[in-house]
Write a protein that holds these residues in place. Structure first.
Motif, short mmCIF file in Angstrom:
data_model
loop_
_atom_site.label_atom_id
_atom_site.label_comp_id
_atom_site.label_asym_id
_atom_site.label_seq_id
_atom_site.Cartn_x
_atom_site.Cartn_y
_atom_site.Cartn_z
N SER A 1 52.03 -10.52 41.88
CA SER A 1 50.79 -9.67 42.16
C SER A 1 50.82 -8.39 41.84
O SER A 1 52.32 -8.06 41.75
CB SER A 1 50.36 -9.78 43.82
N THR A 2 50.06 -7.67 41.64
CA THR A 2 50.05 -6.25 41.40
C THR A 2 48.93 -5.57 42.43
O THR A 2 47.94 -5.87 42.63
CB THR A 2 49.55 -6.08 40.14
N ILE A 3 49.49 -4.44 42.96
CA ILE A 3 48.78 -3.81 43.88
C ILE A 3 48.99 -2.16 43.38
O ILE A 3 49.93 -1.89 42.41
CB ILE A 3 49.40 -3.86 45.29
N ASP A 4 47.85 -1.44 43.78
CA ASP A 4 47.93 0.13 43.71
C ASP A 4 47.04 0.68 44.71
O ASP A 4 46.56 -0.06 45.61
CB ASP A 4 47.38 0.26 42.22
N THR B 1 44.11 1.23 44.83
CA THR B 1 42.68 0.57 45.21
C THR B 1 42.91 -0.42 45.90
O THR B 1 41.68 -0.93 46.39
CB THR B 1 42.05 0.54 43.80
N THR B 2 43.75 -1.08 45.96
CA THR B 2 44.02 -2.29 46.75
C THR B 2 43.83 -2.12 48.22
O THR B 2 43.08 -2.87 49.14
CB THR B 2 45.61 -2.96 46.62
N ALA B 3 43.72 -0.67 48.57
CA ALA B 3 43.67 -0.23 50.15
C ALA B 3 42.13 -0.22 50.35
O ALA B 3 41.73 0.26 51.47
CB ALA B 3 44.48 0.95 50.39
N GLU B 4 41.50 -0.34 49.33
CA GLU B 4 39.96 0.17 49.46
C GLU B 4 39.32 -1.10 49.99
O GLU B 4 39.56 -2.04 49.96
CB GLU B 4 39.42 0.56 48.19
#
Length: 90
Positions: free
Chosen positions: A82-85, A87-90
């Motif tokens: 998986s990839t998170i950044d 914007t994943t918290a939005e």
């Protein structure tokens, strides 16, 4: 297609000259051309003593073959799940 992070232990990698980095890049690209379009080098991150390379490849064996043909060290290969950044918290 799966993505892989390759960890390469290269002592003093952070002190490689621009010419040395260029030469390594040319070698990698030449090997990739030989292997065909299924394996792609996305980018690499150079730290003091390691290089982390992101590849898109059909399988781990393709990543190993690229390293063997290019004479590049491979200390660990991890498939990215998986990839998170931020914007994943939005």
């Amino acid at each position: 297609m799966p993505k892989y992070m390759i960890e390469r232990n290269i002592p003093d990698a952070g002190h490689l000259s621009q010419q040395e980095l260029h030469d390594i890049s040319v070698k990698s690209c030449d090997v990739l051309k030989q292997m065909g379009p299924e394996i792609q080098w996305v980018n690499s991150y150079v730290t003091d003593d390691k290089v982390y390379c992101l590849y898109i490849a059909p399988d781990e064996d393709s990543v190993k073959q690229h390293a063997d043909l290019g004479g590049f060290p491979v200390n660990q290969i991890s498939q990215i799940r998986s990839t998170i950044d931020p914007t994943t918290a939005e």
